[in-house]
Design a protein around this motif. Structure first.
Motif, mmCIF file in Angstrom:
data_model
loop_
_atom_site.group_PDB
_atom_site.id
_atom_site.type_symbol
_atom_site.label_atom_id
_atom_site.label_comp_id
_atom_site.label_asym_id
_atom_site.label_seq_id
_atom_site.Cartn_x
_atom_site.Cartn_y
_atom_site.Cartn_z
ATOM 1 N N ARG A 29 12.782 -0.183 7.113
ATOM 2 C CA ARG A 29 13.042 -0.497 8.522
ATOM 3 C C ARG A 29 13.071 -2.009 8.690
ATOM 4 O O ARG A 29 12.325 -2.695 8.037
ATOM 5 C CB ARG A 29 11.929 0.038 9.413
ATOM 6 N N ARG A 65 -3.071 14.095 7.379
ATOM 7 C CA ARG A 65 -3.118 13.241 8.571
ATOM 8 C C ARG A 65 -1.724 12.991 9.110
ATOM 9 O O ARG A 65 -1.524 12.846 10.313
ATOM 10 C CB ARG A 65 -3.785 11.916 8.227
ATOM 11 N N HIS A 95 4.928 9.954 -2.729
ATOM 12 C CA HIS A 95 5.378 11.108 -1.959
ATOM 13 C C HIS A 95 6.594 11.651 -2.709
ATOM 14 O O HIS A 95 7.622 11.003 -2.778
ATOM 15 C CB HIS A 95 5.738 10.697 -0.533
ATOM 16 N N GLU A 154 0.043 6.871 -7.692
ATOM 17 C CA GLU A 154 -1.047 7.709 -7.190
ATOM 18 C C GLU A 154 -0.871 9.170 -7.594
ATOM 19 O O GLU A 154 -0.857 10.063 -6.748
ATOM 20 C CB GLU A 154 -1.141 7.571 -5.671
ATOM 21 N N GLY A 156 -5.640 9.496 -1.060
ATOM 22 C CA GLY A 156 -4.734 8.358 -1.053
ATOM 23 C C GLY A 156 -5.288 7.131 -0.364
ATOM 24 O O GLY A 156 -4.546 6.243 0.021
HETATM 25 N N1 LIG Z 1 9.545 3.341 5.966
HETATM 26 C C1 LIG Z 1 8.471 2.627 6.327
HETATM 27 N N2 LIG Z 1 8.547 1.818 7.404
HETATM 28 C C2 LIG Z 1 7.488 1.095 7.764
HETATM 29 N N3 LIG Z 1 6.311 1.086 7.119
HETATM 30 C C3 LIG Z 1 6.205 1.875 6.052
HETATM 31 C C4 LIG Z 1 7.260 2.675 5.582
HETATM 32 N N4 LIG Z 1 6.864 3.350 4.479
HETATM 33 C C5 LIG Z 1 5.605 2.993 4.281
HETATM 34 N N5 LIG Z 1 5.217 2.119 5.207
HETATM 35 C C6 LIG Z 1 3.932 1.496 5.307
HETATM 36 O O1 LIG Z 1 3.610 0.996 4.034
HETATM 37 C C7 LIG Z 1 2.195 1.103 3.858
HETATM 38 C C8 LIG Z 1 1.925 1.842 2.609
HETATM 39 O O2 LIG Z 1 2.813 2.866 2.664
HETATM 40 P P1 LIG Z 1 2.719 4.080 1.644
HETATM 41 O O3 LIG Z 1 3.448 5.211 2.277
HETATM 42 O O4 LIG Z 1 3.055 3.596 0.276
HETATM 43 O O5 LIG Z 1 1.205 4.443 1.565
HETATM 44 P P2 LIG Z 1 0.407 4.829 2.881
HETATM 45 O O6 LIG Z 1 1.099 5.950 3.550
HETATM 46 O O7 LIG Z 1 0.202 3.578 3.611
HETATM 47 O O8 LIG Z 1 -0.985 5.280 2.298
HETATM 48 P P3 LIG Z 1 -1.119 6.532 1.367
HETATM 49 O O9 LIG Z 1 -1.364 5.906 0.035
HETATM 50 O O10 LIG Z 1 -2.271 7.258 1.925
HETATM 51 O O11 LIG Z 1 0.174 7.268 1.435
HETATM 52 C C9 LIG Z 1 1.711 1.823 5.111
HETATM 53 O O12 LIG Z 1 1.424 0.822 6.073
HETATM 54 C C10 LIG Z 1 2.895 2.549 5.575
HETATM 55 O O13 LIG Z 1 2.815 2.797 6.961
#
Ligand SMILES: Nc1ncnc2c1ncn2[C@@H]1O[C@H](COP(=O)(O)OP(=O)(O)OP(=O)(O)O)[C@@H](O)[C@H]1O
Ligand SMILES: Nc1ncnc2c1ncn2[C@@H]1O[C@H](COP(=O)(O)OP(=O)(O)OP(=O)(O)O)[C@@H](O)[C@H]1O
Ligand SMILES: [Mg+2]
Ligand SMILES: [Mg+2]
Lengths: 302, 322, 524, 373
Positions: free
Chosen positions: B322, C356, C99, C178, C446
């Motif tokens: 984004r 979540r 993911h 992860e 995570g």
């Molecule tokens: N498409 C996106 N747009 C904006 N922010 C993002 C996007 N994808 C991930 N993020 C942000 O990047 C950070 C890390 O993202 P990521 O999905 O890798 O892990 P997470 O969801 O933060 O934590 P977890 O390890 O529990 O999944 C988070 O702040 C997430 O909101």
């Protein structure tokens, strides 16, 4: 009317009338096609304010709007076709479509070999039922044991512009034995005439002369001389005499079309019979029931 | 209802179903790739006009067909540009395309032919004529089979056969080829396709183009096969019905065939009040008759079809960052 | 500095991967800043870092999923530029994303050949894939049913598919983001055996994880990331969990939970013969009996998909069941009008759901809106017929403050918080209600250790206030660390209940596999 | 990118692009774009008369736009605004024809209620089928548009039409039910608003509806639940929000709003119920809602824009030989650029603003959204 200027019949006829006048007199006229109900009143006022005179409108739907407007512009003359509006500066022109339809109905009956003829209407509104009813009466007059199949295309304005459905209805009627179909359906009629021609049966046009569309395949057309009415109104110009005038067979307001395109398929005696009926209607000895008079049709139910 | 009536009904069903089927398959390709398309109707309309116009001008229906396909393709690419390249809202783009087609066709028609948004009537080689299959006349007299073959199966325009052939073809493409696998995948989870090293954009554009071609054929069929010319708004909302059929068919090719045939049949029945009366025993009042197909659709939908799950990534532009 | 010594040590061989000065910004966010790293062939290299440190981004760049703004990539010595995943695959890189990138309604086989089909037709490709799949399966003990649909198999299996995808494309470099976050200990151990096998075959592996134990167990070298920068790279043998933890969070971290022994009081949650049949008609819970007392944490262990989720759902009010469930003596409605989240909350039940992102939060809602989520009908959040947004925001600021949510910005959309912080928002919402019973699933999935420490402390604190807590987790470690009593679920049934004090991973592991010794002492 | 750029600059540039293309089209059919635009602007905004029509159309589009918008918030695509508005018209007709109202104000209340009820009822059926049977609401609402048309036609032609009248329409409503136009409303405060224009008090109702909807969506518990359900059904279930309940309520509100359009076009303008009174306003509503990003204020503005296009187009058709379809094309282009191709404008703008910002404040770089925990 909302049907559109070039529906090859009703509105187109009006336009033609206006043009004829314009060409002959070299004067100009202004025309508008509406895209919304609210515009009816709007258009009238705009024209009136712009000093157009007379203002001619086609279609019953204007009746209400005109009723509102006429009073506000006493200096302007209005002509409304297909509707009666009672006001000092309005000329109302209505047509006896049922009479014209009656004549073409007779023709259909005589031209039919299967003793089955069809009617295809556009949107299912009283005016169209008026056509159908007159037609059916004519058919039965000429051939008491003929059957009339009647279909309406639809219930929305789209029914005026759905030639595909028109074709299917025609095919359906053919499969029920119809060998002459009368289309009073605006743009949808184009599909009807086309299919009739393709399938080798006869069709009947409406409002303007549609014989030329498929030479030798269109039995005739029910003429509704809107063009004359418009032309007349324009030539009378401002100060025309107002009131209620009925365009029937008597005064050539309606009739059937004969021309080089259909002369070969309409036999002389056929024509003779029809002309006689026409004469009788003209001098009132023969009464054709008008659906509008009581919202019923003795020979057809909708 | 006698046998010939049935044949006639089915015959008309086939004719009415064909444009729906083509449009429905078009939508299927697009939506299976994750691009929703409510612009089917507009594409059909544009194709209907251009095929009729070109056919009228050059007297050659095949040129017309090409022109129709080209027109529809152009709108598809516009849809692609909006919803794939610029990740715009696919619904809005679709709505816009419908408006655009509705307006432009009449505008151009008026400019070219001055016949009030209408093309001249097509004659001879300028339209698709019914083709009679071999022996049609020969087997005609044979009871049962004869009419079935001669009336129902034979005697349609080439496009009808093309449309029906498109069904197995679509199925094969979708479920038996690499392209199909990727196409379905990109509609379900574009990220999976992307990380597998395949271009999401490319796939989606391919899908949208196929959609354009099929819509083009559908439109051409309306104006050059069913009719002999274009009339404004002649698609008469068939694109929306095709969309309904697509959901009805749960985005599957064969179901799409059955769904569109069903809608076709409803349309055909509507032209035969006498048959309906015979079937259900009561005379259906004129206006209500018009509502019958739609009422039936709702009943069937609620009664038998139940929940339809669209492709998971459908309607969502593919955004990595984004 | 570590980096430098590293390079001297390994100056000889060409590194399998070398990243030089990689930088990547997402709009305003600088996800990676001038990162350099080199990984030797045939080694396992670990990367740790807090949520949002930039690990996934860095790896996604190496895999060509994102494009770096600056920097160079060298694969086994040669400068390679990787504009897209295709190039990465060509360069022999395979990646298992955090993911998963699988097509849910495709079969395993279809997912594996997707993008790697040979020939335009599927049949031959599928046949070929099936063969080599079997081969891979017994080479590495990666058994999967090639014709199962992804949506029907567990996350463990799905991960295998991801690994198989990489191997099928003959990757020599394997990136795992992860991987154990979703695995049971058993599954994790097996994964590590496989990784060991791969390493011994000379493949190079990069492993992202939040679990220091895994780092210590299996990696050869480890890099620590922080706020988009590479703060250190060390040989695993030369470091300790404590040091890594400090490097990564920037302060000392307690690696174990220290809690006083529980003082269980009267029963709060009392479950008898609870059964759940899902919409497919499969019986998910087959007669559960459980009690949870005030002031104790009951941990429910088990391999994912053995009914824990359904247990939470039915207690949370969005899954119907039969049997009897009493909370503080009041029976819960399990089927009728009263079986919904709202009435559960009125019973004093709070629920931190397992997922979540799908359940606990509306990802597009602001933090403050999410704070009211589920409690939006609460009188304190209302003014007349309207919602009292001011009150909610104020409340949110407090909660974020107390739970140290970063950034403490109530107007930020949930999706823009890192997983750890997302989890804190949910916890704050549920715990601060001080419920009589807290249902909590996968509290730290995570989430980085900094956050884990904090979250565990909160849970224990709640227990010490005399609340009843039902904890569901696939992390045995976590279960043992937090629980006072442990119930093990297998195939929709309770295999047995143990006092955490006198049981161990081994015994529980067996029970999780459905094996229980006859003279098992029934605890509770 | 700063907010003002997002809400002002992007739409503005998009509109300009649309205008440029429209001009090309006008040139293409051999007309003079400048004159055409002049005509449209003066015709639609140049006089209280023009405004009267612009606002009249806008009122219709506000109602149908809101109808689609509220449904979108629950991730429901209600294409049935058209049919619901038709039924609303029936409700108004019945209310006005068969209840002897002493005063227009009471009549307005009564008619509004009836309109809303009828529209809501027509939306409730598809909603129920969606909620209970999972029947796709897009299909069912499309079908219900067709059914509504047939039903209305039947009722008008066979029941409500005065005997012998050509016109498939009801009789005129009694004068007591005629709503005050803007002329009547503004006269007291000394503004001389055109008498002829149909804009009437229902404009105020529409504006009130916009405000009401804004409150509903962003300030009430129901709105909170609707949006939550729209964003994530699974989360909604967790929170104890009933999908069935939300689907039903949302669609009923949606249908009600569509139905209320009838007080403008049926009660306010034609003062009788004619066939095809809705004239596709239900479909324009979709475009309006999409362009307005489902936000009541956005809907309000988009409705005015479309009102302008409608009225300007009418004037164009009135005074030139340009076919009325040109307006449809212009509408299409506006929808396309402002609604679907907006990123084409936004993306480059974002880059520009980002570089400007970086240029202004190069160091220190901003930290990631979430620092260490
Ligand atoms: N498409 C996106 N747009 C904006 N922010 C993002 C996007 N994808 C991930 N993020 C942000 O990047 C950070 C890390 O993202 P990521 O999905 O890798 O892990 P997470 O969801 O933060 O934590 P977890 O390890 O529990 O999944 C988070 O702040 C997430 O909101
Ligand atoms: N697709 C994306 N679009 C915009 N920003 C993103 C995106 N992915 C990540 N970010 C930002 O980049 C930063 C790094 O995210 P990344 O996912 O690499 O963190 P991470 O170390 O993988 O976190 P986690 O441990 O939760 O997986 C995050 O803070 C987030 O704000
Ligand atoms: Mg993460
Ligand atoms: Mg990550």
């Amino acid at each position: 009317d909302l049907g559109g200027k070039f529906d090859k019949s009703f509105n187109e006829a009006a336009f033609a009338g206006a043009q004829r006048w314009a060409e002959e007199t070299g004067e100009t006229f202004r025309e508008i096609e509406l895209q919304s109900e609210a515009q009816r009143e709007q258009a009238l006022r705009r024209f009136a304010e712009a000093g157009s005179n007379p203002i001619v409108m086609t279609g019953f739907a204007f009746g209400d709007a005109l009723g509102q407007v006429a009073g506000d512009y006493p200096e302007t003359d209005f002509v409304i076709i297909d509707m009666v509006v009672d006001a000092p500066n309005v000329r109302s022109v209505v047509f006896n479509e049922h009479e014209g339809s009656y004549l073409v109905g007779m023709m259909a009956a005589m031209a039919s070999e299967s003793n089955t003829v069809g009617f295809i209407g556009g949107m299912d509104i009283p005016l169209i039922r008026k056509f159908a009813c007159g037609y059916a009466q004519g058919v039965l007059a000429a051939n008491p044991d003929a059957t009339v199949i009647s279909n309406m295309t639809g219930t929305t304005p789209a029914a005026w512009n759905d030639p595909v459905k028109g074709s299917e209805l025609t095919k359906a009627q053919i499969s029920q034995g119809a060998d002459v179909v009368y289309a009073a359906a605006g743009g949808t009629g184009v599909g009807v005439l086309q299919t009739a021609a393709d399938e080798g049966i006869l069709s009947i046009g409406v409002d303007s002369n549609q014989n030329y569309m498929h030479p030798g395949k269109v039995l005739t057309s029910m003429l509704k001389r809107v063009d004359n009415a418009v032309y007349q109104a324009m030539t009378d110009g401002p100060g025309m005499e107002k009131g209620f005038n009925v365009m029937g067979i008597a005064n050539g307001g309606v009739g059937y079309a004969m021309d080089e395109y259909n002369k070969d398929i309409v036999s002389a005696d056929m024509q003779a019979v029809v002309d006689e009926a026409s004469a009788q209607i003209a001098d009132g000895t023969l009464m054709v029931h008008d659906y509008m008079s009581d919202d019923t049709c003795p020979v057809l139910d909708f | 209802m006698d046998y010939m009536t049935l044949i006639q009904l089915l015959d008309s069903t086939v004719r009415l179903a064909t444009p729906l089927l083509l449009a429905c398959l078009a939508g299927l390709f697009s939506e299976r790739a994750g691009i929703f398309d409510i612009g089917l109707d507009g594409k059909m309309l544009a194709a209907a006009f251009f095929s009729a116009a070109i056919a009228a001008l050059y007297g050659n229906v095949w040129l017309g067909l090409l022109a129709g396909i080209a027109a529809s393709l152009a709108l598809s690419l516009l849809h692609g540009l909006a919803s794939i390249t610029f990740r715009g809202n696919q619904l809005i783009s679709g709505v816009a395309i419908n408006f655009l087609a509705a307006g432009l066709t009449v505008l151009i028609a008026q400019d070219w032919f001055q016949q009030g948004g209408r093309t001249p009537s097509l004659i001879g080689g300028a339209r698709f004529n019914p083709i009679t299959l071999p022996f049609a006349d020969a087997v005609e007299p044979v009871p049962f089979i004869g009419p079935l073959y001669a009336e129902l199966i034979s005697g349609h325009s080439i496009l009808v056969y093309a449309a029906f052939a498109a069904v197995p073809l679509t199925w094969w493409l979708l479920y038996r080829t690499r392209f199909g696998l990727r196409l379905r995948a990109v509609g379900e989870n574009p990220a999976a396709v992307d990380t597998a090293g395949v271009s999401v954009i490319g796939l989606r554009y391919a899908a949208v183009c196929i959609c354009g071609v099929l819509c083009g054929i559908a439109g051409a069929y309306l104006s050059t096969a069913l009719q002999a010319g274009f009339i404004k708004d002649m698609s008469a909302g068939r694109g929306y019905i095709a969309l309904a059929a697509l959901i009805f068919a749960k985005w599957r090719p064969w179901y799409a065939l059955w769904a569109t045939l069903l809608f076709g049949l409803f349309g055909a029945l509507e032209t035969r009040p006498d048959v309906i009366e015979a079937l259900i025993g009561v005379k259906v009042q004129g206006q209500l008759l018009g509502a019958l197909p739609y009422v039936m659709t709702v009943i069937i939908l609620a009664g038998f079809v139940g929940k339809a799950i669209p492709p998971r990534a459908g309607g969502e532009p593919y955004v990595k960052e984004r | 500095m570590n980096d430098k010594t590293d390079m001297e040590r390994q100056a000889t061989a060409a590194p399998a991967i070398e990243l030089k000065g990689i930088s990547k910004a997402f709009g305003p966010v600088q996800a990676n800043k001038d990162i350099s790293i080199r990984v030797m062939p045939g080694t396992i290299h670990g990367i740790i870092g807090e949520n949002g440190a930039g690990k996934s981004t860095l790896m996604s760049i190496l895999y060509g999923f994102y494009k770096a703004d600056k920097g160079e990539i060298f694969i086994s010595g040669e400068k390679t530029d990787i504009p897209d995943s295709q190039a990465a695959i060509a360069a022999g890189i395979g990646m298992v994303f955090q993911h998963f990138k699988l097509v849910e309604n495709f079969t395993v086989l279809e997912n594996i050949i997707l993008g790697a089909e040979d020939g335009r037709l599927l049949k031959p490709s599928l046949a070929k894939a099936r063969k080599s799949l079997l081969k891979l399966a017994d080479d590495y003990g990666l058994k999967v049913d090639p014709d199962a649909l992804i949506q029907d198999i567990g996350v463990g299996m799905q991960q295998r598919v991801e690994i198989l995808k990489a191997l099928y494309r003959q990757a020599d470099i394997l990136i795992l983001d992860e991987p154990t976050g979703v695995l049971t200990p058993a599954e994790a151990d097996q994964l590590f055996r496989i990784l060991g096998r791969l390493r011994s075959e000379g493949k190079t592996i990069i492993l992202i994880t939040h679990k220091l134990r895994e780092i210590m167990d299996i990696t050869d070298t480890v890099s620590v990331m922080r706020r988009g920068e590479m703060t250190a790279t060390v040989k695993t043998t030369e470091t300790s969990p404590a040091e890594l933890a400090e490097l990564m969070v920037g302060r000392k971290v307690l690696l174990r939970v220290d809690k006083a022994p529980a003082q269980p009081r009267d029963v709060v949650l009392d479950i008898h013969g609870l059964r759940v049949v899902d919409e497919k008609g499969v019986e998910r819970l087959r007669g559960i009996d459980l009690q949870v007392r005030a002031g104790e944490i009951l941990g429910v262990a088990g391999v994912a998909g053995n009914g824990q989720s359904e247990l939470l759902e039915v207690l949370g009010g969005y899954q119907t069941g039969t049997g009897s469930v009493q909370v503080k003596g009041q029976a819960l409605d399990l089927t009728g009008k009263q079986s919904d989240g709202q009435s559960r909350r009125n019973h004093g039940i709070a629920h931190v759901p397992e997922d979540r992102q799908r359940e606990g939060l509306i990802m597009d809602y602001h933090a403050w809106e999410n704070t009211a989520f589920g409690y939006h009908k609460d009188p304190s959040y209302r003014s007349g017929i309207l919602m009292n947004n001011a009150a909610i925001k104020a409340d949110t600021v407090e909660k974020m403050e107390r739970f140290d949510v970063r950034p403490p910005n109530p107007k930020l959309a949930a999706k823009n918080f890192s997983g750890g912080n997302q989890q804190k928002i949910v916890l704050a919402r549920e715990i601060e209600r001080n419920p009589d019973l807290l249902l909590i699933g996968q509290p730290t999935r995570g989430v980085d250790i900094g956050a884990i420490e904090f979250i565990h402390q909160q849970i224990v604190a709640l227990r010490d206030q005399g609340k009843a807590i039902l904890l569901v987790s696939v992390e045995l470690e976590e279960i043992l660390a937090l629980s006072d009593r442990v119930a093990v679920m297998f195939d929709g049934q309770i295999m047995g209940v143990r006092d955490a004090a006198d049981t161990d991973e081994k015994e529980l592991g067996l029970m999780m596999a459905g094996i229980t010794d006859a003279d098992a002492k029934i605890g509770g | 990118m700063p907010k003002w750029a997002e809400v002002v600059l992007v739409p503005l540039i998009s509109l300009i692009l649309a205008a440029i293309l429209s001009a090309l089209v006008i040139l293409g059919i051999g007309e003079d774009p400048v004159a055409a635009v002049k005509l449209m602007v003066t015709g639609a905004l140049g006089s209280t008369y023009g405004w009267g029509y612009t606002l009249y159309y806008a009122t219709n589009f506000m109602f149908t736009g809101l109808c689609v918008a509220i449904a979108f918030h629950a991730r429901l695509f209600n294409i049935g605004g058209e049919g619901q508005a038709m039924l609303g018209g029936l409700g108004v007709a019945l209310a006005c024809l068969y209840i002897p109202w002493p005063h227009w104000s009471l009549a307005l209340i009564g008619a509004t209620t009836m309109a809303a009820l009828f529209g809501a009822a027509w939306a409730a059926i598809p909603a129920f089928l969606q909620a209970k049977r999972g029947s796709h609401i897009v299909i069912t609402t499309i079908m219900f548009n067709f059914i509504a048309a047939a039903v209305l036609n039947y009722i008008l032609v066979n029941m409500l039409r005065p005997k012998g009248s050509m016109d498939p329409a009801t009789a005129r409503f009694p004068d007591a039910t005629n709503l005050p136009t803007l002329h009547d409303l503004l006269a007291p405060i000394g503004i001389n608003f055109s008498k002829a224009a149909p804009a009437n008090i229902s404009l105020l109702v529409a504006i009130a509806a916009c405000f009401f909807l804004w409150v509903l969506i962003w300030r009430t518990r129901l709105g909170y639940e609707i949006r939550a359900y729209g964003h994530s059904e699974s989360a909604a279930k967790y929170a104890g929000i009933s999908p069935v309940k939300i689907t039903m309520i949302t669609m009923i509100i949606s249908g009600g709003l569509a139905g209320m359009m009838a007080i403008n076009n049926v009660m306010g303008e034609s003062e009788r119920l004619v066939l095809n009174a809705t004239e596709g306003a239900g479909f324009i509503g979709i475009a309006v809602a999409l362009m307005g990003r489902s936000h009541p204020l956005g809907v309000f503005l988009a409705a005015i824009l479309f009102g302008f296009l409608y009225q300007g187009g009418a004037e164009l058709a009135l005074w030139t030989s340009i076919p009325r379809e040109l307006i449809v094309v212009i509408q299409a282009l506006v929808i396309l650029f402002t609604g679907a191709l907006d990123n084409m404008v936004r993306m480059p703008l974002e880059k520009i603003f980002l570089s400007i910002r970086n240029a202004r404040a190069p160091k220190p770089e901003r930290k990631p959204v979430e620092p260490a925990e």
